[in-house]
Write an enzyme that holds these catalytic residues in place. Structure first.
Site, short mmCIF file in Angstrom:
data_model
loop_
_atom_site.label_atom_id
_atom_site.label_comp_id
_atom_site.label_asym_id
_atom_site.label_seq_id
_atom_site.Cartn_x
_atom_site.Cartn_y
_atom_site.Cartn_z
N ASN A 14 89.98 45.05 68.55
CA ASN A 14 91.51 45.64 68.61
C ASN A 14 91.50 46.11 70.08
O ASN A 14 90.50 46.38 71.02
CB ASN A 14 91.50 47.08 67.88
N GLN A 56 97.38 45.20 82.52
CA GLN A 56 96.06 45.06 82.40
C GLN A 56 95.30 44.73 81.08
O GLN A 56 94.30 44.01 81.09
CB GLN A 56 95.27 46.51 82.71
N HIS A 93 93.62 48.88 72.18
CA HIS A 93 94.37 50.25 72.30
C HIS A 93 94.74 50.67 73.46
O HIS A 93 93.88 50.61 74.39
CB HIS A 93 93.35 51.19 71.36
N LEU A 100 89.93 54.91 62.67
CA LEU A 100 90.87 54.61 63.60
C LEU A 100 90.64 54.84 64.83
O LEU A 100 90.30 55.87 65.39
CB LEU A 100 92.48 55.46 63.05
N ASP A 101 90.70 53.74 65.54
CA ASP A 101 90.47 53.65 66.97
C ASP A 101 89.33 54.02 67.54
O ASP A 101 88.89 54.84 68.68
CB ASP A 101 91.81 54.39 67.83
N ARG A 104 99.27 48.21 61.55
CA ARG A 104 98.95 48.66 60.05
C ARG A 104 97.45 49.38 59.96
O ARG A 104 96.54 48.87 60.98
CB ARG A 104 98.82 47.41 59.18
N ILE A 105 97.33 50.21 59.34
CA ILE A 105 96.10 50.82 59.14
C ILE A 105 95.41 50.15 58.18
O ILE A 105 96.06 49.83 56.90
CB ILE A 105 95.99 52.24 58.88
N LEU A 106 94.04 49.71 58.28
CA LEU A 106 93.50 48.77 57.43
C LEU A 106 92.57 49.63 56.37
O LEU A 106 92.01 50.53 56.94
CB LEU A 106 92.56 47.86 58.37
N GLY A 124 103.91 40.50 70.74
CA GLY A 124 102.74 39.67 70.84
C GLY A 124 102.27 39.10 72.36
O GLY A 124 101.87 38.06 72.52
C1 GRF Z 1 99.76 47.17 73.46
O1 GRF Z 1 99.95 48.16 74.36
C2 GRF Z 1 98.42 47.50 72.39
O2 GRF Z 1 97.59 48.08 73.04
C3 GRF Z 1 99.09 48.28 71.74
O3 GRF Z 1 100.29 47.59 71.05
C4 GRF Z 1 100.86 47.07 72.15
C5 GRF Z 1 101.37 45.78 71.71
O4 GRF Z 1 101.78 44.85 72.63
N1 GRF Z 1 98.24 48.32 70.36
P1 GRF Z 1 101.96 43.28 72.33
O5 GRF Z 1 102.39 43.02 70.99
O6 GRF Z 1 100.55 42.56 72.63
O7 GRF Z 1 102.98 42.99 73.37
#
Ligand code: GRF
Length: 194
Positions: free
Chosen positions: A111, A177, A113, A148-149, A95-97, A12
């Site tokens: 989201n 970043q 990624h 997805l993505d 999770r895939i929604l 998180g």
């Molecule tokens: C991040 O690298 C995000 O891009 C990916 O999962 C990781 C989550 O990290 N989807 P966090 O739980 O926010 O520390």
């Protein structure tokens, strides 16, 4: 006040970056927005502790307790809708929604990624970028669609890939970043709502 609901599955740290940014006076005054709930599909997600310590309501909808993706998503929708969110933020939500879920929050579901989309959708993005000989990697904030993505790109950050990089060192560089671009992209999105 615009409500933001954040969904997590793990550490998180992106959620924490958004919460910290949302605490700035400028957010409350100009954006009239607040993080009103953090929801995890995993009871052991460390991010829940941070959210609780910040006094943010948390909930766990454990996907293992459901027979189908549809049933899980229905329970997730019920929990999210209690907060009438202007924006639903996926932050490491693994999770895939279902298309029904995505359609419900269409235009207000984003989201992050850990790749420069459209390259490297899916998992193991950092190792795949290293294996492909890429000189640069990064992260992308995007609108969520049922593919997805995919979905409109809202923000990106680029980092170099160094000769000695492992997936772990690259992930750490990208994550630092992510913590900058995700809060900014959330603010930009909210500003666009007027
Ligand atoms: C991040 O690298 C995000 O891009 C990916 O999962 C990781 C989550 O990290 N989807 P966090 O739980 O926010 O520390």
């Amino acid at each position: 006040m615009k409500n933001i609901v954040i969904l997590i599955s793990g550490s998180g740290s992106n959620m924490a970056a958004i919460v910290q940014q949302a605490r700035q006076a400028q957010w409350a005054e100009h954006l009239q927005a607040r993080v009103c709930a953090v929801i995890s599909n995993r009871p052991e997600a460390q991010g829940l502790d941070f959210a609780r310590a910040q006094g943010i309501p948390t909930a766990v909808i454990d996907h293992k307790a459901f027979d189908s993706r549809e049933a899980f998503d229905a329970a997730l929708v019920a929990e999210i809708d209690r907060f009438a969110p202007a924006l639903v933020v996926l932050a490491g939500f693994m999770r895939i929604l279902t298309p029904v879920f995505v359609a419900r929050y269409s235009g207000r579901l984003i989201n992050i990624h850990p790749s420069l989309l459209p390259a490297f959708t899916g998992l193991h993005t950092h190792q795949r970028a290293i294996d492909a000989g890429c000189r640069f990697a990064g992260a992308t904030v995007h609108q969520v669609t049922s593919e997805l993505d995919h979905g409109a790109i809202l923000a990106q950050a680029v980092v170099p890939i160094l000769a000695e990089d492992t997936a772990e060192t690259l992930a750490a560089r990208v994550l630092s970043q992510e913590h900058l671009i995700y809060p900014r992209a959330v603010a930009d999105f909210l500003r666009g709502l007027g």
